[in-house]
Design a protein around this motif. Structure first.
Motif: not given
Length: 203
Positions: A17-18, A69-72, A185-190
């Motif tokens: 997703i991300v 906001v999700l940051l890496d 499964v996209d772990y950023a999405f989760i």
């Protein structure tokens, strides 16, 4: 982490997703820690089993839109999550990067109903404009101690979360969630979904 009564059902297709770079070939455990008392509000840190930071969430306590906001790890914005003002079902929208433009919409999430003994969230990907059937479903346990994320309305589990209660967390006014993300499964999405669930629980 594998909750009692759950079954392992690996997905044949990659759920990105991300981004596909956030899809691991093996089960992945991450830990989301929130500072429950801070000056900005909505601050979460996501670490792996070795304590290395994977993501960080930043928020604004007095933001009208209640953004997160999700940051890496390098503090690049990956996803901007925004609570929809006036929504009767606690709807949140998530956009790519630092955008809040509908052309960059990734997904949205909302309560299935206000009249629930257990909280259930329906998640719709951007392409699912009709929203007749959800793409993912989050089911929370009684007392909000855990949740399971399913593919659509199926029994296929893509991730699970449980709250960790320790004296250290209580003393330092922190809350920690252990999340197991299944392969492909996209772990950023989760982790974005888990934070939305926590925020909706508090609303």
């Amino acid at each position: 982490m594998m909750m009692a009564g759950s079954s392992y059902s690996p997905l044949s297709d990659v759920v990105a997703i991300v981004g596909p770079q956030f899809c691991a070939p093996n089960p992945l455990n991450l830990y989301i820690t929130e500072k429950t008392w801070n000056t900005t509000g909505g601050d979460y840190t996501v670490t792996d089993t070795n304590g290395n930071m994977v993501f960080k969430f930043k928020g604004k306590m007095f933001s009208l839109r209640n953004n997160r906001v999700l940051l890496d790890a390098a503090r690049n914005p990956l996803v901007t999550m925004q609570r929809k003002i006036g929504s009767t079902h606690g709807r949140w929208k998530a956009y790519r990067g630092d955008s809040t433009d509908d052309k960059d919409l990734l997904f949205s999430a909302k309560l299935s109903s206000h009249f629930q003994l257990k909280r259930v969230l329906d998640v719709f990907l951007a392409a699912n404009t009709r929203e007749d059937i959800c793409d993912f479903k989050i089911k929370e346990s009684y007392f909000e101690r855990s949740c399971t994320i399913y593919k659509a309305n199926s029994t296929v589990i893509v991730a699970q979360m449980s709250r960790k209660y320790t004296w250290k967390n209580i003393l330092h006014r922190k809350e920690t969630f252990e999340v197991t993300i299944y392969p492909n499964v996209d772990y950023a999405f989760i982790v974005a979904l888990i934070v939305i669930l926590v925020e909706i629980s508090r609303d």
